[in-house]
Design a protein around this motif. Structure first.
Motif, mmCIF file in Angstrom:
data_model
loop_
_atom_site.group_PDB
_atom_site.id
_atom_site.type_symbol
_atom_site.label_atom_id
_atom_site.label_comp_id
_atom_site.label_asym_id
_atom_site.label_seq_id
_atom_site.Cartn_x
_atom_site.Cartn_y
_atom_site.Cartn_z
ATOM 1 N N PRO A 1 5.531 -95.483 -4.702
ATOM 2 C CA PRO A 1 4.585 -94.734 -5.522
ATOM 3 C C PRO A 1 5.606 -93.927 -6.637
ATOM 4 O O PRO A 1 6.626 -93.611 -6.284
ATOM 5 C CB PRO A 1 4.210 -93.574 -4.559
ATOM 6 C CG PRO A 1 4.952 -93.731 -3.602
ATOM 7 C CD PRO A 1 5.634 -94.795 -3.144
ATOM 8 N N LEU A 2 4.776 -93.571 -7.779
ATOM 9 C CA LEU A 2 5.588 -92.769 -8.821
ATOM 10 C C LEU A 2 4.978 -91.312 -8.609
ATOM 11 O O LEU A 2 6.097 -90.496 -9.031
ATOM 12 C CB LEU A 2 5.390 -93.240 -10.004
ATOM 13 C CG LEU A 2 5.700 -94.719 -10.226
ATOM 14 C CD1 LEU A 2 5.465 -95.115 -11.629
ATOM 15 C CD2 LEU A 2 7.272 -94.826 -10.102
ATOM 16 N N ALA A 3 4.054 -91.105 -8.034
ATOM 17 C CA ALA A 3 3.292 -89.738 -7.830
ATOM 18 C C ALA A 3 4.365 -89.089 -6.697
ATOM 19 O O ALA A 3 4.447 -89.574 -5.586
ATOM 20 C CB ALA A 3 2.035 -89.736 -7.298
ATOM 21 N N GLY A 4 4.999 -87.942 -7.296
ATOM 22 C CA GLY A 4 5.811 -87.491 -6.196
ATOM 23 C C GLY A 4 7.189 -87.864 -6.003
ATOM 24 O O GLY A 4 7.853 -87.413 -5.178
ATOM 25 N N SER A 5 7.536 -89.166 -6.602
ATOM 26 C CA SER A 5 8.912 -89.879 -6.356
ATOM 27 C C SER A 5 9.931 -89.137 -6.883
ATOM 28 O O SER A 5 10.109 -88.702 -8.101
ATOM 29 C CB SER A 5 8.973 -91.114 -6.893
ATOM 30 O OG SER A 5 10.151 -91.849 -7.037
ATOM 31 N N VAL B 1 11.429 -93.965 -0.718
ATOM 32 C CA VAL B 1 10.552 -92.863 -1.497
ATOM 33 C C VAL B 1 9.750 -92.324 -0.754
ATOM 34 O O VAL B 1 8.923 -92.718 0.046
ATOM 35 C CB VAL B 1 9.896 -93.682 -2.701
ATOM 36 C CG1 VAL B 1 9.280 -92.719 -3.498
ATOM 37 C CG2 VAL B 1 10.767 -94.572 -3.406
ATOM 38 N N LYS B 2 9.670 -90.744 -0.796
ATOM 39 C CA LYS B 2 8.669 -89.925 0.026
ATOM 40 C C LYS B 2 8.851 -90.412 1.509
ATOM 41 O O LYS B 2 7.938 -90.455 2.045
ATOM 42 C CB LYS B 2 7.254 -90.050 -0.686
ATOM 43 C CG LYS B 2 7.552 -89.375 -2.162
ATOM 44 C CD LYS B 2 6.078 -89.831 -2.731
ATOM 45 C CE LYS B 2 4.951 -89.099 -1.738
ATOM 46 N NZ LYS B 2 3.715 -88.783 -2.550
ATOM 47 N N ASN B 3 10.229 -90.761 1.873
ATOM 48 C CA ASN B 3 10.468 -90.982 3.524
ATOM 49 C C ASN B 3 9.671 -92.159 3.917
ATOM 50 O O ASN B 3 9.649 -92.508 4.847
ATOM 51 C CB ASN B 3 9.882 -89.649 4.226
ATOM 52 C CG ASN B 3 10.935 -88.399 4.014
ATOM 53 O OD1 ASN B 3 11.962 -88.708 3.877
ATOM 54 N ND2 ASN B 3 10.253 -87.503 4.009
ATOM 55 N N THR B 4 9.533 -93.227 2.727
ATOM 56 C CA THR B 4 8.861 -94.477 3.262
ATOM 57 C C THR B 4 9.902 -95.686 2.732
ATOM 58 O O THR B 4 10.188 -95.461 1.516
ATOM 59 C CB THR B 4 7.536 -94.625 2.687
ATOM 60 O OG1 THR B 4 6.584 -93.646 3.215
ATOM 61 C CG2 THR B 4 6.840 -95.912 3.276
ATOM 62 N N LYS B 5 10.248 -96.669 3.585
ATOM 63 C CA LYS B 5 11.033 -97.583 2.912
ATOM 64 C C LYS B 5 10.213 -98.551 2.360
ATOM 65 O O LYS B 5 9.093 -99.174 2.556
ATOM 66 C CB LYS B 5 11.858 -98.060 4.040
ATOM 67 C CG LYS B 5 12.863 -97.223 4.345
ATOM 68 C CD LYS B 5 13.817 -98.177 5.564
ATOM 69 C CE LYS B 5 14.863 -96.964 6.093
ATOM 70 N NZ LYS B 5 16.233 -97.688 5.768
ATOM 71 N N PHE B 6 10.962 -99.190 1.082
ATOM 72 C CA PHE B 6 10.468 -100.572 0.326
ATOM 73 C C PHE B 6 11.359 -101.388 0.121
ATOM 74 O O PHE B 6 12.744 -100.983 0.042
ATOM 75 C CB PHE B 6 10.050 -99.831 -1.097
ATOM 76 C CG PHE B 6 8.785 -98.907 -0.769
ATOM 77 C CD1 PHE B 6 7.375 -99.317 -0.870
ATOM 78 C CD2 PHE B 6 8.852 -97.685 -0.704
ATOM 79 C CE1 PHE B 6 6.308 -98.578 -0.626
ATOM 80 C CE2 PHE B 6 7.912 -96.809 -0.533
ATOM 81 C CZ PHE B 6 6.367 -97.145 -0.627
ATOM 82 N N ASN B 7 11.258 -102.632 -0.067
ATOM 83 C CA ASN B 7 12.243 -103.628 -0.260
ATOM 84 C C ASN B 7 11.648 -104.635 -1.148
ATOM 85 O O ASN B 7 10.964 -105.580 -0.681
ATOM 86 C CB ASN B 7 12.831 -104.101 0.947
ATOM 87 C CG ASN B 7 14.068 -105.007 0.439
ATOM 88 O OD1 ASN B 7 14.236 -105.506 -0.560
ATOM 89 N ND2 ASN B 7 14.800 -105.829 1.499
ATOM 90 N N ASN B 8 11.860 -104.266 -2.329
ATOM 91 C CA ASN B 8 11.112 -105.426 -3.442
ATOM 92 C C ASN B 8 11.968 -105.160 -4.721
ATOM 93 O O ASN B 8 12.990 -104.755 -4.774
ATOM 94 C CB ASN B 8 9.601 -104.902 -3.929
ATOM 95 C CG ASN B 8 8.800 -106.210 -3.941
ATOM 96 O OD1 ASN B 8 9.379 -107.334 -4.611
ATOM 97 N ND2 ASN B 8 7.639 -106.145 -3.403
ATOM 98 N N ALA B 9 11.933 -105.841 -5.580
ATOM 99 C CA ALA B 9 12.623 -105.825 -6.853
ATOM 100 C C ALA B 9 11.692 -105.333 -8.043
ATOM 101 O O ALA B 9 10.621 -105.607 -8.204
ATOM 102 C CB ALA B 9 12.894 -107.480 -7.223
ATOM 103 N N MET B 10 12.350 -104.751 -9.191
ATOM 104 C CA MET B 10 11.758 -104.065 -10.245
ATOM 105 C C MET B 10 12.269 -104.898 -11.301
ATOM 106 O O MET B 10 13.476 -105.144 -11.566
ATOM 107 C CB MET B 10 11.759 -102.623 -10.382
ATOM 108 C CG MET B 10 11.361 -102.257 -11.650
ATOM 109 S SD MET B 10 10.945 -100.506 -11.952
ATOM 110 C CE MET B 10 10.714 -100.587 -13.637
#
Length: 192
Positions: free
Chosen positions: A95-99, A123-132
């Motif tokens: 998310p970008l909201a609150g990031s 981000v916000k205590n949640t893991k992500f694994n992707n590419a931007m």
């Protein structure tokens, strides 16, 4: 056919033509006497049948200077992953909201938009694994500033605007960066 009936049909045809002409805004930009609605629009506006459409990125301000880029319009290329709501896609795109990556040090989102990002990110205590995707070769400094400023002031975010000068400075300072950032490389900058 009587003369009266011909006159009535001619008047009806003339009225129908005037209504049709008014409904479509008149002639197009080839209107040499510049009297139609379409002819008096800036070059950034096109007419399709009777529908007015603004060409994104082609807006012209009064006086002929290029208008400032519209961050909301430009964000549409980001919304596929981060969503129009700024909430991202759970488990896939953050998310970008609150990031904290977006809202703290303005240099961090500038670096990410310029060069991309790949790897594990929290981000916000949640893991992500992707590419931007990196957008540094596709967008101007002003466009990047407009997008990030839009993000930093939308969905409840209330961070400062980004300027084209800030983007230019980061672009110059990171010109040797040829691959997407690893989140670990930027982690130390988030709270600066």
């Amino acid at each position: 056919m009587t003369t009266r009936r011909i006159s009535t049909l001619a008047a009806l045809a003339a009225c129908t033509s005037l209504v049709a002409l008014a409904a479509c805004g008149g002639a197009d930009s080839r209107d040499t006497d510049r009297t139609s609605v379409a002819a008096n629009e800036p070059a950034s506006v096109m007419y399709f049948d009777s529908t007015k459409a603004v060409i994104p990125g082609a807006a012209v301000a009064a006086g002929g200077a290029a208008a400032a880029p519209n961050g909301a319009e430009l964000f549409t290329r980001c919304a596929a992953c981060h969503q129009a709501t700024g909430l991202g896609v759970p488990g896939a795109y953050p998310p970008l909201a609150g990031s904290e990556w977006l809202l703290n040090n303005p240099e961090v989102p500038i670096r990410i938009v310029l060069h991309g990002l790949q790897g594990d990110i929290t981000v916000k205590n949640t893991k992500f694994n992707n590419a931007m995707t990196p957008f540094g070769d596709q967008l101007s400094d002003a466009e990047i500033a407009a997008i990030i400023s839009y993000e930093r002031s939308s969905w409840g975010n209330a961070a400062s605007k980004i300027t084209a000068e800030q983007v230019a400075s980061v672009r110059a300072a990171t010109k040797s960066q040829t691959a997407p950032w690893n989140p670990a490389d930027l982690q130390g900058l988030i709270h600066k």
